[in-house]
Motif scaffolding. Structure first.
Motif, PDB file in Angstrom:
ATOM      1  N   LEU A  10       0.831  -1.205   0.000  1.00 37.60           N
ATOM      2  CA  LEU A  10       0.000   0.000   0.000  1.00 37.60           C
ATOM      3  C   LEU A  10       0.867   1.257   0.000  1.00 37.60           C
ATOM      4  O   LEU A  10       0.556   2.241  -0.691  1.00 37.60           O
ATOM      5  N   ARG A  61      -7.676   5.390  -0.893  1.00 39.49           N
ATOM      6  CA  ARG A  61      -6.743   4.383  -1.388  1.00 39.49           C
ATOM      7  C   ARG A  61      -6.663   3.201  -0.430  1.00 39.49           C
ATOM      8  O   ARG A  61      -6.605   2.040  -0.849  1.00 39.49           O
ATOM      9  N   LYS A  62      -6.663   3.479   0.860  1.00 37.79           N
ATOM     10  CA  LYS A  62      -6.636   2.391   1.840  1.00 37.79           C
ATOM     11  C   LYS A  62      -7.887   1.536   1.732  1.00 37.79           C
ATOM     12  O   LYS A  62      -7.834   0.309   1.780  1.00 37.79           O
ATOM     13  N   GLU A  67       2.290   1.686  -3.557  1.00 29.95           N
ATOM     14  CA  GLU A  67       1.242   2.135  -4.473  1.00 29.95           C
ATOM     15  C   GLU A  67       0.951   3.619  -4.276  1.00 29.95           C
ATOM     16  O   GLU A  67       0.846   4.389  -5.233  1.00 29.95           O
ATOM     17  N   TYR A  91      -7.601  -0.609  -1.326  1.00 30.77           N
ATOM     18  CA  TYR A  91      -6.590  -1.653  -1.148  1.00 30.77           C
ATOM     19  C   TYR A  91      -7.138  -2.786  -0.296  1.00 30.77           C
ATOM     20  O   TYR A  91      -7.043  -3.966  -0.656  1.00 30.77           O
TER      21      TYR A  91
END
Length: 290
Positions: A28, A243-244, A31, A247
């Motif tokens: 993560l 984004r987390k 990315e 993911y």
């Protein structure tokens, strides 16, 4: 074709879930680093290197330069070892740890200096011009290799006082300056970073970890970082949160599918065992009735 210089953006001080106080998986972090325009991120967990080495191997898959590192606890404070592939010794005098890093091909960077609440080293223990206080003694004069850089901007500091003090110290002693996020959560990654100039490089794909280490040693650096205005910080947090979520949704789906497959295999195996056991029981009962 004429030679040209290439400027890379690097965050050299980031913690993953391998640190006791970290939270994020390296995939993560990598990315996110690529998405926000970084060219490299160095995972520097506290006194462990497993995830940092793994991140350095994975980095090219994200278009990043892979550089391992660690934040080692010395007898006099924390020290960043960048570009090493094995753990420096714990709790050794600061200057001796710097020498060990150099002997193993790495770059020694002083993180958050002078901030004792976060294990920042005191001025007298930092080896400059080959000398430093040794073994806790006040005398100065033992010869050591000098540190390669000072972290003059750390995004985790709540006030600018320590950063300004570190900046003055680096300038007075002619030591390279770097900036880093010291991120422990995703939204801090890249909040401060170092720009390094790589000579005679046409693209990032041609840049190696050794090139970056050489640039740090040569002082081909500039710092970028400041406490972001509220709207900018809010946007950064929002992007990181999204984004987390994405993911963990992806990894959760993969884990759920794996769990479902495992459950199906287990159920089938249980059914077969049950059928075999049932047949044995029927055969046993039939033998009694004969």
């Amino acid at each position: 074709m004429s030679n040209q210089n290439l400027t890379l953006r690097i965050d050299p001080h980031v913690h993953s879930e391998d640190s006791y106080d970290g939270h994020e998986p390296v995939e993560l972090i990598l990315e996110h680093a690529a998405d926000i325009g970084l060219d490299a991120v160095v995972i520097t967990d506290h006194d462990v290197m497993g995830e940092s080495l793994r991140a350095a191997e994975l980095a090219p898959e994200y278009g990043l330069v892979g550089i391992p590192g660690v934040e080692v606890s010395t007898a006099h404070g924390h020290l960043l070892a960048i570009g090493v592939d094995s753990m420096p010794p714990h709790r050794e005098p600061y200057a001796e740890a710097v020498s060990w890093i150099h002997d193993h091909g790495g770059v020694a960077i002083v993180p958050h200096p002078f901030q004792r609440s976060r294990h920042g080293v005191r001025r007298k223990y930092i080896p400059i011009d080959g000398t430093a206080a040794s073994g806790g003694k006040e005398d100065v004069g033992t010869e050591y290799g000098s540190v390669d850089a000072i972290e003059v901007f750390n995004a985790w500091l709540f006030t600018g006082y320590r950063n300004r003090k570190a900046r003055r110290f680096a300038a007075e002693n002619d030591v390279s300056a770097v900036a880093a996020s010291d991120a422990h959560t995703l939204e801090y990654v890249g909040r401060a970073f170092t720009e390094v100039t790589i000579p005679d490089a046409e693209s990032i794909t041609a840049v190696t970890a050794a090139d970056v280490l050489d640039a740090l040693r040569a002082g081909s650096t500039s710092v970028a970082g400041r406490r972001a205005p509220v709207p900018m910080a809010a946007r950064h947090y929002t992007i990181a949160a999204a984004r987390k979520s994405g993911y963990y949704a992806r990894t959760g789906a993969i884990r759920s599918a794996a769990a479902a497959r495992w459950g199906a295999v287990t159920a089938a195996s249980t059914a077969r065992v049950g059928a075999v056991q049932g047949a044995h029981r029927i055969a046993r009962v039939a033998s009694w009735l004969r």
